[in-house]
Write a protein that holds these residues in place. Structure first.
Motif, mmCIF file in Angstrom:
data_model
loop_
_atom_site.group_PDB
_atom_site.id
_atom_site.type_symbol
_atom_site.label_atom_id
_atom_site.label_comp_id
_atom_site.label_asym_id
_atom_site.label_seq_id
_atom_site.Cartn_x
_atom_site.Cartn_y
_atom_site.Cartn_z
ATOM 1 N N LYS A 1 0.996 -0.991 -0.038
ATOM 2 C CA LYS A 1 0.107 -0.059 -0.116
ATOM 3 C C LYS A 1 0.952 1.356 -0.129
ATOM 4 C CE LYS A 1 -3.952 -1.995 0.478
ATOM 5 N NZ LYS A 1 -3.724 -3.121 -0.508
ATOM 6 N N HIS A 2 2.190 0.953 0.360
ATOM 7 C CA HIS A 2 2.965 2.406 0.769
ATOM 8 C C HIS A 2 4.415 1.900 0.386
ATOM 9 C CE1 HIS A 2 3.136 6.266 2.433
ATOM 10 N NE2 HIS A 2 4.569 5.907 2.872
ATOM 11 N N VAL A 3 5.240 2.795 -0.175
ATOM 12 C CA VAL A 3 6.644 2.645 -0.502
ATOM 13 C C VAL A 3 7.170 3.871 0.354
ATOM 14 C CG1 VAL A 3 8.570 2.134 -2.002
ATOM 15 C CG2 VAL A 3 6.403 1.046 -2.314
ATOM 16 N N HIS A 4 8.096 3.628 1.029
ATOM 17 C CA HIS A 4 9.065 4.788 1.488
ATOM 18 C C HIS A 4 10.676 4.658 0.975
ATOM 19 C CE1 HIS A 4 9.230 2.500 5.302
ATOM 20 N NE2 HIS A 4 10.433 3.059 5.014
ATOM 21 N N SER A 5 11.224 5.877 0.792
ATOM 22 C CA SER A 5 12.722 5.847 0.641
ATOM 23 C C SER A 5 13.194 5.892 1.992
ATOM 24 C CB SER A 5 12.922 6.790 -0.422
ATOM 25 O OG SER A 5 12.453 8.268 0.003
ATOM 26 N N ASN A 6 14.564 5.611 2.054
ATOM 27 C CA ASN A 6 15.413 5.434 3.361
ATOM 28 C C ASN A 6 16.686 6.017 2.816
ATOM 29 O OD1 ASN A 6 13.815 4.008 5.199
ATOM 30 N ND2 ASN A 6 14.318 1.928 4.189
ATOM 31 N N LEU A 7 17.110 6.868 3.920
ATOM 32 C CA LEU A 7 18.304 7.169 3.504
ATOM 33 C C LEU A 7 19.344 6.933 4.998
ATOM 34 C CD1 LEU A 7 20.712 9.273 2.775
ATOM 35 C CD2 LEU A 7 19.279 11.151 3.891
ATOM 36 N N GLY A 8 20.326 6.372 4.735
ATOM 37 C CA GLY A 8 21.583 6.296 5.918
ATOM 38 C C GLY A 8 22.803 6.939 5.432
ATOM 39 N N TRP A 9 23.008 7.998 6.247
ATOM 40 C CA TRP A 9 24.188 8.947 5.709
ATOM 41 C C TRP A 9 25.621 8.452 6.358
ATOM 42 C CZ3 TRP A 9 25.122 11.200 10.189
ATOM 43 C CH2 TRP A 9 24.220 11.324 11.077
ATOM 44 N N ILE B 1 21.878 4.439 11.872
ATOM 45 C CA ILE B 1 21.227 3.555 11.318
ATOM 46 C C ILE B 1 20.329 4.212 10.281
ATOM 47 C CG2 ILE B 1 19.303 1.770 11.884
ATOM 48 C CD1 ILE B 1 20.929 1.205 14.566
ATOM 49 N N TYR B 2 19.998 3.613 9.176
ATOM 50 C CA TYR B 2 19.133 4.353 8.303
ATOM 51 C C TYR B 2 17.775 4.595 8.651
ATOM 52 C CZ TYR B 2 17.288 0.021 6.684
ATOM 53 O OH TYR B 2 16.662 -1.411 6.777
ATOM 54 N N GLU B 3 17.054 5.576 8.377
ATOM 55 C CA GLU B 3 15.973 5.905 8.602
ATOM 56 C C GLU B 3 14.984 6.372 7.311
ATOM 57 O OE1 GLU B 3 15.680 7.932 12.682
ATOM 58 O OE2 GLU B 3 17.077 8.795 11.551
ATOM 59 N N GLU B 4 13.857 6.425 7.668
ATOM 60 C CA GLU B 4 12.939 7.220 6.355
ATOM 61 C C GLU B 4 13.644 8.475 5.981
ATOM 62 O OE1 GLU B 4 10.315 9.980 4.500
ATOM 63 O OE2 GLU B 4 10.936 10.212 6.599
ATOM 64 N N MET B 5 13.822 8.899 4.556
ATOM 65 C CA MET B 5 14.466 9.961 4.009
ATOM 66 C C MET B 5 14.039 11.079 4.627
ATOM 67 S SD MET B 5 16.114 10.835 1.331
ATOM 68 C CE MET B 5 15.855 9.318 0.337
#
Ligand code: ADP
Ligand code: MG
Length: 724
Positions: free
Chosen positions: A205-213, A296-300
């Motif tokens: 139902k939903h896609v989100h992008s993750n970012l781990g800098w 740790i990566y999280e939602e963008m």
């Protein structure tokens, strides 16, 4: 006579590790201590209000004023209970960094002080924003800017101030910041990716992008920093001869962390954890006094807020430890610069990482679909992606022999490359096998479920696949990752939209879904082949090869910025509703303007250093030498050896050269300033001022080697890099 460098060295040697107090309890007790998390909101806000709020936030809907009013009361209660007296909207202007405007929680009503923080104050604030860059948007539309609550990122405390993450937009709606288009881009990607997921899994139902800098930075002792006007004003050393020992031995990398630095890191980590930033790794980097921190990566959107927050926490904590943190991409010439690798992935609400191979053939076909669409997007918009990471500061890092080259290509590694090669050459019957029970099998050989541990690494690639994500390595250490991430999100979103259209059309015409997917993927693999490169990105052969492949090989920053205004770019950003044409124009204006300002400051600073530091020291030394010759002549009247030797002549030549070059650089600068628009100014700075700066630097560094150490007033590289 006192020498500021020796004073600074004395002060630096006195600095000892500062004692660090660990917050009370275990990590889980103080993690997010200063954040108004969803969990804590339950204590302060009625459940039905929260249900509505979370539902709106999670589905990207606007929050109703009535809801905001109730939420505001809860926020104020929590904040004041935790010592807050002020609040601020916290936003991300195009200057980089973050901006704040603090207001007290109280107001005057009929002469009495009453506490006030209404839904309105939460919702919207009008910073006196006229001094933030807008690239002409406010002038043309005569609109003021305002900041507006981003309810998807939680409010948090810094000291006695409640910080409310906000977007910053013009009254006419144009974005004046990084956050607005970043949020729009995650929405576009979410929508497009969900549509494509529907071929494989209807539950999504939903896609989100993750970012781990991964944030790289340098530390430098505060006393030495204060004795380097160039570091103070420009964030980098404009001159300085390389130290005899620098990073050759690579003994700093992953070596033991020095005690003072360790104290700083622990302090920084406690503060970051209290702010809800899940920092996990810390280690030395390649260059002396260079370090890295990664969460740790999280939602963008949240992850990007956290990165900006960490950068400001770093500066504060460093000061406590008598350090300065250098976030500049290239503080020292000749040693590694700092980047901010952005690890990027897409994840479904069902917990599937769309860039990780799956357990069954459908998941693997899905993985290949997303992977190949990312390749297509990066291929089609490689110039734009480069534009999204360039700046006056990152310019010194890119293309150097230790940083990603100034050409965007993708590294996939041997295993994935082989899979794609097989697909490219397979027929539909070989690739997609559907048995009698209508079950599908992929006939391209095995894709190991876990690629993470056996994916080879390529440090020379600006954009690398690392097993279950892409790592955009060209992003600069001082940058707002948002600029790069929104370009990537938007490019991939558009690509997925095009893909979906193409697939749907053929399915409607009666073709089998799996075969259509395969056929189009195969076509894409061929179409975007030019972007794949697993070799050495630093080599000269690659530059030639990349040009032949039609990749963007431009190296001049002002020209790279043009990529934002290519017809394809404008269409892509408008198609995805991430940025409109006028916003794109304004962003370019700001980029050129910032480039000019930075170089102008650097060039002025350089003139100052030469005239007020380098030349006085060199002339004093010259006088010493001449006196020496005279004395020798007096004592041994006819002695041949008492003439100026080659080194002494070289001093005189250097001094003459210097005086001349500074004048020429100043002339070039004045001429550049007279150019009619920001782009021409930026070009003039790049083409005519920068070369003088490089030349002046060469000569200053040569002088540093010759002049008596006691006369040299600027802390030297060995001191800046090895004292900690
Ligand atoms: P390395 O240092 O080898 O690049 P790390 O394991 O230290 O790898 O991870 C680097 C960064 O990648 C971390 O910030 C981590 O959170 C992030 N990361 C790991 N997995 C993902 C993922 N699926 N999506 C986005 N970022 C990720
Ligand atoms: Mg990495």
């Amino acid at each position: 006579m006192s020498n500021i460098r020796f004073e600074a060295l004395k002060a630096a040697f006195k600095h000892k590790p500062v004692e660090v107090v660990e917050p009370e309890g275990k990590v889980k007790d103080y993690f997010a201590r200063d954040v108004f998390t969803r969990e804590k909101m339950k204590e302060y806000i009625a459940q039905e209000i929260l249900d509505q709020l979370f539902d709106d936030v999670d589905n990207g809907r606007t929050i109703h004023r009535d809801i905001a009013n109730v939420v505001a009361i809860g926020i104020r209660k929590w904040a004041t209970e935790h010592g807050a007296t002020h609040f601020t909207h916290w936003f991300q202007p195009l200057t980089g960094g973050t901006a704040e405007k603090h207001d007290a929680f109280f107001t005057l009503k009929n002469g009495t002080l009453i506490e006030e923080f209404s839904g309105d104050s939460l919702y919207q604030q009008e910073p006196d924003a006229s001094s933030f860059p807008s690239g002409g948007i406010r002038n043309t539309f005569e609109a003021r800017g305002y900041s507006a609550w981003d309810p998807s990122s939680p409010v948090f405390l810094i000291g006695d101030t409640l910080c409310i993450p906000t977007v910053f937009v013009a009254y006419t709606g144009e974005a004046l910041d990084y956050k607005t288009p970043l949020i729009r881009s995650t929405a576009a990607l979410c929508h497009a990716a969900r549509e494509v997921c529907s071929y494989f899994d209807k539950q999504v139902k939903h896609v989100h992008s993750n970012l781990g800098w991964e944030q790289e930075y340098f530390l430098v002792d505060e006393a030495l920093y204060n004795a380097r006007p160039d570091l103070m004003l420009t964030g980098r050393t404009l001159m300085g001869h390389n130290s005899a020992k620098s990073q050759q031995l690579e003994d700093h990398y992953f070596g033991a962390i020095p005690a003072r630095v360790l104290a700083f890191m622990r302090d920084l980590e406690y503060e970051a954890l209290c702010a809800g930033i899940p920092v996990r790794t810390r280690h030395n980097e390649v260059a002396p006094n260079q370090f890295e921190m990664a969460p740790i990566y999280e939602e963008m959107n949240l992850s990007n807020d956290h990165n900006l927050l960490v950068m400001s926490i770093m500066e504060r904590v460093a000061a406590k430890h008598h350090f300065r943190v250098l976030l500049h991409e290239k503080p020292y010439a000749g040693v590694n610069g700092s980047g901010k690798h952005c690890n990027w992935s897409m994840e479904t609400n069902t917990g599937v990482n769309l860039l990780a191979p799956g357990k069954n053939p459908y998941q693997n076909l899905q993985f290949i679909t997303f992977l190949v669409n990312v390749l297509m997007a990066v291929h089609r918009h490689n110039g734009l992606l480069k534009a999204s990471i360039v700046s006056a500061t990152n310019e010194h890092r890119l293309g150097a022999n230790e940083a990603p080259p100034a050409i965007i290509s993708v590294f996939l590694g041997k295993q994935i490359s082989e899979v794609l090669d097989k697909l490219e050459h397979a027929s539909a019957e070989e690739a997609i096998i559907i048995n009698a029970k209508k079950e599908m099998k992929l006939g391209v050989g095995n894709i190991p479920e876990i690629l993470l541990d056996n994916t080879d690494r390529n440090r020379t690639s600006p954009f690398a696949f690392t097993g279950n994500r892409f790592e955009f390595r060209a992003v600069g250490s001082s940058a707002n990752c948002g600029a790069a991430m929104l370009a990537l999100n938007a490019a991939v979103a558009e690509q997925l939209m095009l893909f979906k259209e193409e697939v749907d059309k053929r399915i409607e015409q009666g073709e089998a879904k799996e075969l259509v997917l395969f056929d189009i993927i195969k076509k894409y693999i061929v179409a975007c082949k030019a972007i794949r490169f697993d070799g050495n990105g630093y080599s000269d052969e690659w530059k030639k090869e990349a040009a032949k492949r039609g990749l963007d090989c431009e190296t001049s920053v002002p020209k790279i910025i043009d990529n934002y205004l290519l017809p394809d770019t404008i269409q892509m950003f408008e198609h995805t509703d991430v940025l409109n044409e006028s916003e794109l124009h304004s962003r370019c204006e700001v980029k050129w303007e910032t480039y000019v300002k930075k170089l102008q400051i650097e060039s002025r600073m350089m003139g100052d250093l030469v005239v007020n530091h380098v030349l006085p020291a060199a002339k004093r030394y010259q006088t010493m030498l001449l006196k020496n010759v005279l004395t020798v002549k007096q004592v041994f009247s006819e002695d041949e050896s008492a003439s100026l030797n080659e080194m002494d002549y070289s001093i005189i030549k250097q001094i003459e050269h210097h005086s001349g070059s500074v004048e020429l650089m100043t002339e070039a600068r004045h001429k550049a300033n007279r150019q009619p628009d920001e782009r021409s100014k930026a070009l003039a700075y790049h083409d005519t001022v920068l070369p003088y700066m490089a030349d002046i630097r060469d000569h200053a560094d040569a002088l540093e080697l010759i002049v008596d150490d006691e006369l040299w007033t600027l802390p030297k590289y060995r001191e800046l890099m090895f004292i900690h």
